[in-house]
Structures are given as C-alpha cells and as structure tokens.
Motif scaffolding. Structure first.
Motif, PDB file in Angstrom:
ATOM      1  N   ALA A   1      53.476 -51.630 -43.657  1.00 36.53           N
ATOM      2  CA  ALA A   1      53.748 -51.781 -45.087  1.00 36.53           C
ATOM      3  C   ALA A   1      54.226 -53.197 -45.381  1.00 36.53           C
ATOM      4  N   ASP A   2      53.749 -53.750 -46.491  1.00 38.46           N
ATOM      5  CA  ASP A   2      54.085 -55.118 -46.869  1.00 38.46           C
ATOM      6  C   ASP A   2      54.664 -55.094 -48.278  1.00 38.46           C
ATOM      7  N   TYR A   3      55.941 -55.402 -48.385  1.00 37.76           N
ATOM      8  CA  TYR A   3      56.636 -55.313 -49.672  1.00 37.76           C
ATOM      9  C   TYR A   3      56.750 -56.660 -50.380  1.00 37.76           C
ATOM     10  N   ARG A   4      56.089 -57.675 -49.866  1.00 40.12           N
ATOM     11  CA  ARG A   4      56.136 -58.986 -50.489  1.00 40.12           C
ATOM     12  C   ARG A   4      55.329 -59.005 -51.791  1.00 40.12           C
ATOM     13  N   ILE A   5      55.819 -59.743 -52.771  1.00 37.87           N
ATOM     14  CA  ILE A   5      55.065 -59.969 -54.001  1.00 37.87           C
ATOM     15  C   ILE A   5      53.940 -60.953 -53.682  1.00 37.87           C
ATOM     16  N   THR A   6      52.719 -60.583 -53.991  1.00 37.68           N
ATOM     17  CA  THR A   6      51.570 -61.434 -53.679  1.00 37.68           C
ATOM     18  C   THR A   6      51.279 -62.386 -54.838  1.00 37.68           C
ATOM     19  N   MET A   7      50.454 -63.392 -54.546  1.00 39.40           N
ATOM     20  CA  MET A   7      50.078 -64.346 -55.583  1.00 39.40           C
ATOM     21  C   MET A   7      49.277 -63.650 -56.685  1.00 39.40           C
ATOM     22  N   GLU A   8      48.508 -62.625 -56.320  1.00 36.48           N
ATOM     23  CA  GLU A   8      47.749 -61.885 -57.322  1.00 36.48           C
ATOM     24  C   GLU A   8      48.682 -61.110 -58.244  1.00 36.48           C
ATOM     25  N   GLU A   9      49.791 -60.606 -57.686  1.00 35.70           N
ATOM     26  CA  GLU A   9      50.738 -59.831 -58.492  1.00 35.70           C
ATOM     27  C   GLU A   9      51.568 -60.727 -59.406  1.00 35.70           C
ATOM     28  N   ASN A  10      52.074 -61.811 -58.849  1.00 39.30           N
ATOM     29  CA  ASN A  10      52.960 -62.683 -59.622  1.00 39.30           C
ATOM     30  C   ASN A  10      53.005 -64.040 -58.941  1.00 39.30           C
ATOM     31  N   ARG A  11      52.238 -64.978 -59.447  1.00 43.25           N
ATOM     32  CA  ARG A  11      52.135 -66.291 -58.824  1.00 43.25           C
ATOM     33  C   ARG A  11      53.474 -67.006 -58.763  1.00 43.25           C
ATOM     34  N   LYS A  12      54.309 -66.836 -59.782  1.00 36.79           N
ATOM     35  CA  LYS A  12      55.585 -67.554 -59.839  1.00 36.79           C
ATOM     36  C   LYS A  12      56.667 -66.909 -58.974  1.00 36.79           C
ATOM     37  N   ARG A  13      56.424 -65.706 -58.474  1.00 39.88           N
ATOM     38  CA  ARG A  13      57.440 -65.023 -57.662  1.00 39.88           C
ATOM     39  C   ARG A  13      56.870 -64.528 -56.342  1.00 39.88           C
ATOM     40  N   ASN A  14      55.698 -65.029 -55.943  1.00 40.10           N
ATOM     41  CA  ASN A  14      55.114 -64.519 -54.708  1.00 40.10           C
ATOM     42  C   ASN A  14      55.993 -64.890 -53.510  1.00 40.10           C
ATOM     43  N   GLY A  15      56.049 -63.975 -52.551  1.00 42.65           N
ATOM     44  CA  GLY A  15      56.869 -64.170 -51.359  1.00 42.65           C
ATOM     45  C   GLY A  15      58.186 -63.445 -51.405  1.00 42.65           C
ATOM     46  N   PHE A  16      58.681 -63.128 -52.613  1.00 48.75           N
ATOM     47  CA  PHE A  16      59.944 -62.397 -52.735  1.00 48.75           C
ATOM     48  C   PHE A  16      59.730 -60.909 -52.488  1.00 48.75           C
ATOM     49  N   MET A  17      60.819 -60.204 -52.201  1.00 46.10           N
ATOM     50  CA  MET A  17      60.790 -58.753 -52.028  1.00 46.10           C
ATOM     51  C   MET A  17      61.834 -58.115 -52.926  1.00 46.10           C
ATOM     52  N   LYS A  18      61.400 -57.189 -53.756  1.00 42.89           N
ATOM     53  CA  LYS A  18      62.301 -56.487 -54.665  1.00 42.89           C
ATOM     54  C   LYS A  18      62.515 -55.034 -54.250  1.00 42.89           C
ATOM     55  N   THR A  19      61.654 -54.559 -53.341  1.00 39.57           N
ATOM     56  CA  THR A  19      61.741 -53.169 -52.884  1.00 39.57           C
ATOM     57  C   THR A  19      61.494 -53.133 -51.382  1.00 39.57           C
ATOM     58  N   GLY A  20      61.605 -51.928 -50.835  1.00 43.23           N
ATOM     59  CA  GLY A  20      61.308 -51.730 -49.423  1.00 43.23           C
ATOM     60  C   GLY A  20      62.531 -51.393 -48.599  1.00 43.23           C
ATOM     61  N   PRO A  21      62.358 -50.632 -47.514  1.00 42.37           N
ATOM     62  CA  PRO A  21      63.487 -50.255 -46.652  1.00 42.37           C
ATOM     63  C   PRO A  21      64.088 -51.467 -45.944  1.00 42.37           C
ATOM     64  N   GLU A  22      65.376 -51.384 -45.694  1.00 40.95           N
ATOM     65  CA  GLU A  22      66.097 -52.367 -44.880  1.00 40.95           C
ATOM     66  C   GLU A  22      66.957 -51.602 -43.883  1.00 40.95           C
ATOM     67  N   TYR A  23      67.061 -52.153 -42.667  1.00 40.90           N
ATOM     68  CA  TYR A  23      67.848 -51.499 -41.625  1.00 40.90           C
ATOM     69  C   TYR A  23      68.901 -52.461 -41.072  1.00 40.90           C
TER      70      TYR A  23
END
Length: 638
Positions: free
Chosen positions: A257-279
C-alpha cells in the motif's frame, strides 16, 4: 496560577533535601575502551574509567611487560615518549593489589582518527513528482527524481553485547530528502548498523510510507530491556522491511500500500502522507529483526488539527530515552510542536511494548500547546532520581503531568544543563523564531523546574541558532550567544563582550582543560583575552552534517578517557566515516561521560531532528571535588 507556583517552589525545596533513591539506574557494560595513537610527544595511551571504579588503579603493559603504574588518583591517559608504532599496549585494572580486568592489546594508530568503511546503498529514482528545490516551486520530474545516498547522522549503542559501541547510520537519499514544508517524493530512507571496523550488521528499509528528511525518522538506540544489548526503536509503516528482509505489519495491513499523495492527485502536495497506518517498532540490535510493534502514538489523526491541512506539522517528530521510574529506560515519542503538541511514553520488557502515558494539547493556552522545538531534552530536573522531559518551553514530569509552559513558542535550538552554577538545579537556554517572541526574547534562559524566565535578550530576526558553552574561565558558568542577538552573554544575562564566536552549534571536550571547545567542521578554542576564535584542530577533508546547522555526524565519549570523540562525514566520499579522538594529555581523572545519566540519554537523542550537543548533569569546571560519581546497575550480556 498561585497554587501551581507555590507547589513547584515547595517541590524544589523538598527535592534538594531529598536523599538519593535506593534503586540504581540500569546501565550498559563497556570494556576498557583502550585507545592508542601517535602524537606530537610520543605514543598516547588512553582508556575508559567507569563511575563505579573511583578507587581503581591501573597497570599499563607494553609488549607484554609492565611499563607503567597509574595510581587511583591519576588521569587515565599516559604518554610513552619512547614508544614506536610497532609497540603493543594493554591496560589492566588493579584492585586490592590484584590485576582483575585486562583490556585488549592495541598498536598505535598513525593518526588521531580512523575510518569506518560503509556500504553505500545503490542510487534510486522516485516515482513521478514535482519538487521544491533551490527556492523554485514545482519542478517536474515526470520520469522520477534520481538520487544518491549520503550518510546523514547516526546513533551508537552496544548492539551485540561485546562491550564496544556500534554505530547506526541514517542514509539520506540526496537530493530527494525533504523538510516537511517542501513538496516532492522522497527517496527511500535506509538505516544501517556497523561495527567500528565497518562490518555491516544489518540494513533496514523504511519503505514507501516513511518520508525521508530531518523530521521524520528518529532513531533510538538503547538497551531498553536490560539484556546487555541495545535495541533500535523507530516509527515504521507498511512497506518497512526489517534487517532480515521481513515486512513490519499489523492488523493484516498491505505491505505494498502506498499512502503518498501523487502528482496526479495534487501536484502542489505530492509526496506528503495524510493517511495510513503507523507503527512503533523495536528491532533487535544484533541483526535488525523486528521484535515487536504496536500502533504508533501520538497518532496522526486529522492532519488539519496540527496547524495546516497538508501533513507538514502533523509529521514533526521527536524522540528520546528517559528513566521515568529512575531504574529502567522508557521510549519517548513526540509529535507536533508549533501548535497542537503531543508526547507519549512506552516501556519495553523484551517482548512487548506497554504505553505508560500520553499528553496531548490541541488548544492555545492548554498544557504543552505550542511549546516544542526541533529538539527535545531529558534530565532529572526535580532531583527525585527520575527523569523529566524538557520539551523546550515546557516540562513533563515522569508521570506525564505537565509542570509548566513558558508560552515563549517555537525555536530551533535549546540546551539543558547546569548553565548557571550559582543557582540550584538545571537551566534551559533557548533561542526563539516566532515573530511574537524574538523581539523581546530572541534568546532566554529559564529555570528547568519552574519555567521561571531568568533573563532574556532581544533578537533582530528569526533566531535560528544559539548555544550555551563554558568557554571563558573568567566568567563563572556557561556563556551564551545566538545568531541574531548582539554579543556574548554570561549565565546571568550580562553582556561580557560585543564580539561573539561565529560558531554556535556544537560544544565539545577535547584539549584536556575543563572548558568547552567548539565544533564547526574543525575544532576551535575561544581566546577570552582577545575575544577571538582560534583553530584548535584542523579536520581537513571532513564536512558537517545537517546543512547550515554545522553539526557532526555524531559526538560522544565512545572510548578512551572522558574526552569526546567526533564522527564526521568525509567530503566527496559517501562510503566512509571518520572518527576523531584527542591525543592531548589531561591531568583530570573522570569516569566516561557516558556514565553521567543526563549525558548518556543526550547522546541517545542527539540525532533527533535539528541535532543538539550533549550536556552533563553537573558543572565540569566546578572542579573534581564537585563531581558526582553515580552508581549504576551495570548489565552484561545474558
């Protein structure tokens, strides 16, 4: 407010009169730490003294024969003026007239440094992305951003229980490694562990859901469970692979699973993560295998509650080691510090993680809201034998109770120690960046226990650098200076010179006196008569870590006598680290600084975010009669 201040004042009075706690802190077993190197005066021989060896004498052997006796009052270093590079040295401890502990044998090094060979990871390329680089927004890499690996910063611990420190290396994918405020897909963060001879013990791949940068991966290396070997603790996520190549997962999560914001989703925020599990994961030190994991707290939740809407302030992490019960080390996690802030404590028993407490403040004026820095510190500020968390502008007691908040807001640098030896207890020197604060308190010192601001001076701009270091013997205590404040100040806030040292990131002990030296790629000594810096040690060929902050890869008392070692990157080479140690004799006899409780945990958090130097729990320049000799429960490998 009155009752809080009254309670803290009463607590201070009771604490200073309290007797030592009966339990002893768990501490690592270390070997003699023999260090032998050529110097200007001959062969320099230096070795480690533990705090439980105050009355130990030593015999120094040369080529198998007793060469020199060192009394129980002498420093643990000697010069052999007639020595050669072919001679073989050994140190043996003497108790009750008997030799009871033998070091390994060692021939001299040619230089006052040695190099640790590293296995540089292969270059990589990110997914398609837009990046922020060189002050330009939105540079597109439709085929991915290529990167190479550079050693960033590190941590030390005895991973295999042999009594020698091993080194953990954080590899930064360059240039695809980001500050939280900058867009772009990062390269994968990689963590290695090495013996000092360069033997690779393991490699951990942090995976696609851990962004690379100064504020994301905090490495805690410590013997948390008391088995004589250090564990490694980090925040992980789906995609992380341990040192055995096994995915770290909980609850049936998908490792792909890849929770990174992609360039297609949001060019100005790609690379960030707003969701997803953390351990929160504990790795075995000797082979990097996962021992256990649990959901990470403080949890991310809604990123909009941390001060922005794209995952910048929600992913500002800190970590530390603290002896909350005065005996066993705990894991401290912190998230957020500009506004909403949270700190959690965990205990590891060798098999499982147990959450001890959590503090979370999400409203202005509440608890620890807005109190944090890009760094954190730990010390026994109320002298009850248990550690407190100094989260920059606030302090948290061993039980999770918030002790105070100065409300002076965020900064980049802080220092905890006996900065003003005329006062009881510890003090905090801090610089501030927020426009509401720096015009009046660009640099300030406050009482670590009560939060009382002892003095403050203005800054002319965002004050991103500052330090407390004891560099002038004519002024009692530590001197203080910062980037945008004028001049050099004493520990009382009085300006003692219009001229200040230009370096203000790391202090160190090197030349054998009881004052601090300063590190900035090279080592410098402050000339208090002429008010100028003088070069003390030329480290040509080396470079600092962490960009403009001018910090070493790592600084700690790793072997030899009580002076500190400097581990540095080598310019133009990403396959090696250089470890410097002093060859200047000292007449002062002191145990390894790693036996000072505050210093040892300071080394553990040194790699955190914007690195800060370790400080002792006592004032070194106060002299030998004032130094404490702590008693620990020293743990050997089971």
């Amino acid at each position: 407010m009155f009752y809080r201040n009254f309670f803290l004042a009463l607590l201070m009075l009771l604490s200073f009169g309290a007797s030592e706690v009966s339990a002893q802190r768990q501490a690592e077993w270390l070997d003699r730490g023999l260090y032998v190197a050529r110097s200007e005066d001959g062969i320099f021989v230096s070795w480690r003294l533990r705090s439980n060896e105050k009355n130990a004498a030593f015999n120094v052997y040369k080529n198998g024969k007793l060469w020199k006796k060192v009394s129980a009052k002498a420093a643990t270093n000697v010069i052999d003026a007639g020595g050669s590079m072919k001679d073989l040295y050994q140190v043996r401890k003497v108790e009750n007239g008997q030799e009871v502990d033998f070091s390994y044998e060692m021939r001299p090094q040619m230089m006052d440094y040695f190099e640790i060979p590293l296995q540089r990871p292969q270059p990589g390329k990110t997914p398609p992305c837009a990046v922020f680089r060189n002050d330009k927004h939105g540079i597109d890499f439709p085929d991915g951003d290529p990167y190479k690996y550079e050693p960033g910063e590190g941590a030390v611990g005895d991973l295999d229980g042999d009594g020698e420190y091993d080194i953990v290396v954080k590899w930064n994918p360059t240039p695809a490694s980001y500050d939280n405020g900058r867009i772009g897909m990062s390269g994968e963060q990689i963590i290695d562990a090495y013996k000092m001879d360069g033997t690779l013990l393991w490699r951990i791949h942090m995976g696609q859901n851990i962004r690379a940068g100064e504020h994301y991966t905090m490495i805690l290396v410590y013997d948390f469970d008391g088995d004589g070997k250090s564990e490694v603790v980090m925040r992980t996520a789906p995609g992380t692979r341990d040192g055995k190549g096994k995915y770290v997962l909980l609850n049936g999560d998908d490792p792909k699973a890849d929770y990174r914001i992609t360039m297609e989703e949001n060019r100005k925020r790609n690379g960030f993560m707003k969701t997803g599990p953390e351990y929160l994961t504990v790795f075995r030190g000797i082979d990097g295998a996962e021992i256990c994991s649990c959901p990470y707290t403080p949890e991310r939740g809604d990123v909009n509650t941390w001060g922005d809407n794209y995952g910048n302030r929600a992913d500002r992490f800190l970590a530390a080691v603290a002896y909350l019960d005065g005996v066993h080390p705990s894991i401290i996690n912190a998230r957020g510090y500009y506004m909403k802030s949270a700190v959690a404590a965990y205990y590891f028993d060798g098999k499982t993680l147990t959450k001890q407490w959590e503090v979370m403040s999400d409203k202005p004026g509440e608890g620890i809201w807005g109190a944090g820095n890009h760094n954190i510190s730990v010390g026994d500020i109320d002298f009850d034998g248990k550690d407190e968390i100094v989260h920059a502008n606030c302090a948290i007691d061993d039980d999770g109770r918030v002790m105070y908040n100065t409300n002076l807001l965020h900064g980049d640098a802080m220092h905890l120690g006996v900065l003003d030896p005329t006062r009881k207890g510890l003090q905090v020197l801090e610089v501030h960046e927020e426009p509401e604060t720096w015009p009046t308190a660009g640099m300030e010192m406050h009482d670590a226990l009560t939060g009382e601001v002892l003095w403050k001076v203005p800054a002319t701009d965002d004050n991103g650098k500052g330090i407390a270091a004891d560099i002038d013997p004519t002024s009692k205590g530590h001197e203080c200076w910062s980037y945008f404040s004028d001049g050099l100040y004493n520990c009382k806030g009085k300006k003692i010179s219009d001229t200040k040292p230009k370096h203000m990131s790391f202090r160190t002990y090197w030349d054998g006196d009881l004052l601090d030296e300063l590190y900035a790629k090279n080592l410098y000594k402050w000339d208090w008569d002429k008010n100028e810096l003088k070069l003390l040690k030329d480290m040509t060929g080396c470079e600092q870590s962490n960009g403009t902050k001018m910090v070493p890869f790592l600084q700690a008392d790793l072997f030899g006598d009580w002076r500190e070692e400097i581990i540095s990157r080598v310019k133009g080479r990403a396959d090696v680290l250089r470890v410097y140690s002093t060859t200047i004799p000292t007449d002062y006899r002191l145990y390894t600084l790693m036996d000072d409780p505050q210093y040892r945990v300071s080394v553990a958090w040194q790699n955190i975010s914007y690195n800060q130097p370790p400080h002792l729990s006592f004032w070194l320049a106060g002299g030998e009669k004032t130094w404490p000799w702590p008693v620990h429960n020293i743990i050997r490998k089971k």
